[in-house]
Scaffold this active site. Structure first.
Site: not given
Ligand code: IPE
Ligand code: IPE
Ligand code: MG
Length: 242
Positions: A21, A38, A132
């Site tokens: 965020d 973004h 991962l």
């Protein structure tokens, strides 16, 4: 990383989930359009992934677009869609080479067919990797996920007495993924915003004022260090768990 400072392996979270965020405020502070925030919020991804590798984190879940984010101005929504597409285009091969398994949580139906196919392709290509596990929560909402699970259980004819904690978990998008041990939220907001509301029932939370584009390996290490000092009691008393 300095060995003395590295938390003990048993204190390393297996699964870290992040509410990324603060992109908009990061941009605003620089006089840039929100979408620039973004974009900047994808440039640190590689560093965060490297940090996971160094620390020994096995699962990483990133909250990239919520079911509520569709309500943002159309231009921003379009921008976020094209950023996901660009990230898949530019990073997929390397992630695959590095042994990263990409998974998607959320619903793909509402995405443009081209983007939907790219996500499916990325998931299929990397499905046997195991260094991962990277879950991308995109068009994800915790309530949506539970509604989706209930519908599927009913369609499968599951009987009331067969519904257990484990069965519900198996019907969620995260089926097969251990619950998050640590949930991080950047940008100083102190709320869950519909993220992993079932799975994070006993997660440890870590909040930082740092905006997502400024979150890096060092910030991840700080969060993991803080986690390593926590005592997880799961409703018991200290003497039982230590
Ligand atoms: C997080 O940054 C990214 C998404 C929700 C898609 P924001 O866009 O929410 O940034 P702020 O909270 O407005 O600063
Ligand atoms: C949560 O951030 C969703 C993502 C990070 C993808 P928001 O910025 O949308 O959350 P609220 O609106 O502040 O709760
Ligand atoms: Mg926000």
């Amino acid at each position: 990383m300095d060995n003395e400072k590295r938390p003990k392996p048993e204190k390393i979270p297996t699964h870290v989930a992040i509410i990324m965020d603060g992109n908009g405020r990061w941009a605003l502070a620089r006089g840039l359009p929100r979408i620039a925030g973004h974009r900047a919020g994808t440039e640190n991804l590689r560093r965060v992934l490297e940090g996971c590798g160094e620390l020994g984190i096995k699962y990483l879940t990133l909250y990239a677009f919520s079911t509520e984010n569709w309500g943002r101005p159309a231009e921003e929504v379009r921008g976020l869609m094209s950023i996901l597409e660009d990230v898949i285009d530019s990073e997929l091969e390397e992630l695959h080479q590095e042994g990263v398994q990409l998974r998607h949580i959320g619903l793909l139906d509402q995405l443009e067919p081209r983007l939907r196919e790219k996500v499916k392709y990325a998931v299929e290509l990397t499905k046997n990797n195991d260094r991962l596990i990277l879950n991308i929560a995109f068009n994800y909402g915790g309530r949506d996920e539970i509604v989706h699970a209930i519908r599927h259980m009913i369609r499968d004819g599951v009987k009331a007495e067969e519904v257990t904690d484990e069965l519900v978990s198996r019907y969620l998008f995260t089926s097969g993924v251990p619950d998050p041990d640590l949930v991080i939220r950047t940008s100083g907001e102190l709320r869950i915003s519909n993220f992993l509301i079932w799975q994070a029932a006993y997660a440890e939370w870590y909040f930082t004022p740092v905006y997502w584009p400024d979150f890096d390996k060092d910030e991840l290490r700080k969060a993991v260090e803080e986690y390593s000092t926590r005592e997880r009691r799961y409703g018991l008393v200290s003497a039982q768990v230590s």
